[in-house]
Scaffold this active site. Sequence first.
Site, short mmCIF file in Angstrom:
data_model
loop_
_atom_site.label_atom_id
_atom_site.label_comp_id
_atom_site.label_asym_id
_atom_site.label_seq_id
_atom_site.Cartn_x
_atom_site.Cartn_y
_atom_site.Cartn_z
N SER A 18 0.85 -1.18 0.00
CA SER A 18 0.00 0.00 0.00
C SER A 18 0.89 1.23 0.00
CB SER A 18 -0.89 0.01 1.25
OG SER A 18 -1.70 1.16 1.27
N HIS A 74 1.15 11.80 0.66
CA HIS A 74 0.52 12.91 1.38
C HIS A 74 1.34 14.16 1.09
CE1 HIS A 74 -2.28 10.56 3.78
NE2 HIS A 74 -1.31 9.71 4.04
N HIS A 125 -3.54 7.26 -3.28
CA HIS A 125 -3.38 5.99 -2.57
C HIS A 125 -3.44 4.86 -3.59
CE1 HIS A 125 -5.30 2.55 -0.30
NE2 HIS A 125 -4.11 2.67 0.24
N ASN A 152 -3.00 0.41 -3.92
CA ASN A 152 -2.78 -0.93 -3.38
C ASN A 152 -2.44 -1.87 -4.52
OD1 ASN A 152 -3.38 -0.85 -0.54
ND2 ASN A 152 -5.48 -0.41 -1.14
N ARG A 184 -1.87 -6.09 -4.97
CA ARG A 184 -2.01 -7.36 -4.24
C ARG A 184 -1.68 -8.54 -5.13
NH1 ARG A 184 -6.88 -4.97 -4.04
NH2 ARG A 184 -7.07 -3.46 -2.39
N HIS A 218 -7.65 10.01 -13.97
CA HIS A 218 -8.29 8.83 -14.57
C HIS A 218 -7.70 8.51 -15.95
CE1 HIS A 218 -11.20 7.92 -11.48
NE2 HIS A 218 -11.37 9.21 -11.33
#
Length: 113
Positions: free
Chosen positions: A33, A37, A47, A49, A51, A86
């Site tokens: 993750s 900031h 942010h 992530n 996996r 995006h």
Amino acid sequence: MNFSRVQGDRLPPPASAARPELAGRAFEAMGVSLVLHPLNPYVPTVHMNIRFLLATKPQTEPIWWFGGGMDMTPYYGFAKDARHFHAACRHALEVSGPSTIPASNAGVTSTFI
């Protein structure tokens, strides 16, 4: 930045409800993750992530896949920033082919309230 790793003897039932081939398999999941900031309030927090999941069962081929996602949290919302975010995410996925963009996200847009 945060790293995580979890494992278990069986995937939870909701995980195998949509994918019955996962039922009864042990699993390992690892993730990273990342959070930015910024000090400048006009630069949004970002942010992401990433996996990796592995589902195994004796005498069968393992099933594995990568997943993850990204989001932007602006302090001051500007539609131009959201469109750029995006578009950049879509471009990063498009180089790998259309299968990398889930159909459920094909029409995702940003709205500021």
